[in-house]
Scaffold this active site. Structure first.
Site, PDB file in Angstrom:
ATOM      1  N   CYS A  75      10.536  -1.372   5.434  1.00 34.85           N
ATOM      2  CA  CYS A  75      10.368  -1.223   4.334  1.00 34.85           C
ATOM      3  C   CYS A  75       9.227   0.011   4.743  1.00 34.85           C
ATOM      4  O   CYS A  75       9.644   1.133   4.896  1.00 34.85           O
ATOM      5  CB  CYS A  75       9.979  -3.071   3.409  1.00 34.85           C
ATOM      6  SG  CYS A  75       9.754  -2.250   1.896  1.00 34.85           S
ATOM      7  N   GLY A 126       8.040   0.259  -3.971  1.00 35.82           N
ATOM      8  CA  GLY A 126       7.125   0.878  -5.131  1.00 35.82           C
ATOM      9  C   GLY A 126       7.556   2.179  -4.311  1.00 35.82           C
ATOM     10  O   GLY A 126       6.856   3.482  -5.284  1.00 35.82           O
ATOM     11  N   GLU A 133      16.486  -8.995   6.492  1.00 35.76           N
ATOM     12  CA  GLU A 133      15.318 -10.712   7.151  1.00 35.76           C
ATOM     13  C   GLU A 133      15.541 -11.765   5.568  1.00 35.76           C
ATOM     14  O   GLU A 133      15.170 -12.491   5.486  1.00 35.76           O
ATOM     15  CB  GLU A 133      14.332 -10.862   7.181  1.00 35.76           C
ATOM     16  CG  GLU A 133      13.149 -10.558   6.730  1.00 35.76           C
ATOM     17  CD  GLU A 133      12.836  -9.069   5.571  1.00 35.76           C
ATOM     18  OE1 GLU A 133      12.238  -9.111   4.817  1.00 35.76           O
ATOM     19  OE2 GLU A 133      13.597  -8.473   6.119  1.00 35.76           O
ATOM     20  N   GLY A 169       1.189  -1.309  -0.819  1.00 38.82           N
ATOM     21  CA  GLY A 169      -0.346  -0.505   0.176  1.00 38.82           C
ATOM     22  C   GLY A 169       0.560   0.984   0.088  1.00 38.82           C
ATOM     23  O   GLY A 169       2.127   1.011  -0.036  1.00 38.82           O
ATOM     24  N   HIS A 178      14.899  -5.217   2.718  1.00 41.28           N
ATOM     25  CA  HIS A 178      14.899  -6.364   3.690  1.00 41.28           C
ATOM     26  C   HIS A 178      16.036  -7.204   4.296  1.00 41.28           C
ATOM     27  O   HIS A 178      16.901  -8.251   3.236  1.00 41.28           O
ATOM     28  CB  HIS A 178      14.104  -7.339   2.419  1.00 41.28           C
ATOM     29  CG  HIS A 178      12.648  -6.599   2.712  1.00 41.28           C
ATOM     30  ND1 HIS A 178      11.583  -7.282   3.175  1.00 41.28           N
ATOM     31  CD2 HIS A 178      12.430  -6.019   1.498  1.00 41.28           C
ATOM     32  CE1 HIS A 178      10.807  -6.099   2.890  1.00 41.28           C
ATOM     33  NE2 HIS A 178      11.010  -5.793   1.791  1.00 41.28           N
TER      34      HIS A 178
END
Length: 389
Positions: free
Chosen positions: A263, A307, A357, A237, A355
């Protein structure tokens, strides 16, 4: 693997600008809509599909061969496949891995994911790179025979990613706890905005009781869990549509609780500190993005799926527009100079856009979980010293 019949093998991918790609049905049959994006990872398709950050998106795999190792019960990053649709060039006709429990095609059917195969994914990627990501639809089975004008109209009537708050779609409905491994150092409240299993496992491995909480939680409810620190996860989102989460984070920062965000969590920290966010033309999605740690000068190869990005000034630290002291951009993408990390210098808070992870990899940035652990321990030591005086 599910077998096609002659009647339902045709499928078409249609982009918002009217570009069409005809191929074969893959996975479930029907129609689906979402934002078409491309992912450049050569491995880890199961982790990609089960990453909640891909909710609302039709994922185009740039790697040509997908499904070779099937799917298994160990690698998923969540309980289900989250992509809105799936686009591949050459799906494997056989599964060749001892860990596999099913074929990818069967799993797509089970989870109701409409896909398409047999198209030139390089051409689709080039189109999205040139024109930017856009809304799209996949039509297969009987829906592939809809008039072209009707298909395009359906796509243009579908939701855009800008302005969408998808946290409620992917977040847990009830809180749960993963106990610390080894020596316990405290607890971390993880706001589930689409968190991945790997993140929770890495936090637990650092000695945290991991309390995963719904995205609807209030600040008072969060404090009631008595956290040693707070973590905001990745998720899908538009960060510009998450005002309530920004306000929650600002309360966390004012409380002095150590904070780490990944993120979507990075974008929300940027907003909480007073910076803006903006939509990238085609985003960063893959496991080969070069990012430089500004402080050390070390370049890391990192995994991305976003994005949107934070609009913060590069270079010297600047005053937080929201009054949280000095803030520095800690990491920068070497491909396009996009902000990839923030570090608050006057409060215990930092975040990264990528990321650490990452599953299936790379793991260059896994040390950030250690940095978070060290920050929490240092904050505990300061608190103990202050209370003893």
């Amino acid at each position: 693997m599910a077998l096609d019949t002659a009647a339902d093998t045709r499928a078409v991918l249609v982009l918002e600008d009217g570009t069409r790609y005809t191929g074969r049905a893959y996975g479930a049959r029907g129609r689906t809509f979402g934002e078409a994006v491309f992912a450049t990872g050569m491995t880890g398709y199961q982790e990609t599909l089960t990453d909640p950050s891909y909710a609302g998106q039709i994922v185009v795999q740039t790697a040509p061969h997908i499904g070779n190792t099937g799917v298994n019960e160990e690698d998923p990053e969540s309980a289900r496949i989250w992509v809105s649709g799936y686009v591949v060039r050459d799906p494997s006709r056989v599964v060749s891995n001892y860990r596999a429990t099913a074929s990818l095609d069967d799993q797509l059917v089970t989870d109701g994911i409409v896909g398409i195969s047999g198209i030139d994914t390089r051409a689709v990627t080039r189109r999205l790179r040139d024109a930017g990501v856009m809304r799209a639809g996949i039509f297969s089975g009987a829906d592939a025979s809809l008039p072209e004008a009707d298909q395009l109209a359906l796509i243009r009537d579908s939701a855009t990613m800008t302005g969408q708050n998808l946290s409620g779609t992917v977040s847990t409905a009830v809180a749960y706890t993963i106990p610390a491994e080894g020596d316990r150092i405290g607890s971390v409240a993880v706001l589930d905005l689409g968190v991945k299993n790997s993140t929770l496992n890495y936090l637990s491995a650092r000695g945290f009781d991991v309390n995963v909480v719904p995205q609807t939680i209030t600040f008072e409810e969060l404090l009631a869990t008595q956290p040693s620190a707070v973590f905001f996860s990745n998720g899908p989102g538009d960060p510009g549509a998450s005002d309530r989460h920004v306000e929650l984070l600002q309360s966390v920062l004012r409380e002095g609780l150590p904070f780490f965000g990944i993120c979507f969590g990075n974008q929300l920290l940027g907003r909480a500190l007073g910076y803006g966010t903006y939509k990238l033309p085609f985003g960063h999605r893959g496991i080969n993005q070069p990012v430089v740690d500004v402080t050390s000068g070390r370049t890391e190869i990192t995994s991305h799926n976003h994005g949107f990005a934070v609009d913060a000034p590069l270079g010297e630290p600047t005053e937080s527009p929201a009054g949280f002291g000095l803030v520095e951009v800690s990491h920068v993408n070497l491909n396009d100079n996009v902000v990839e990390g923030l570090n608050a210098l006057d409060i215990p808070a930092f975040s990264v856009q990528y990321h650490p992870e990452a599953a299936a990899g790379p793991h260059d940035s896994n040390y950030l979980f250690d940095r978070f652990r060290d920050m929490v321990l240092a904050n505990q030591a300061r608190t103990t010293d202050k209370d003893s005086k």
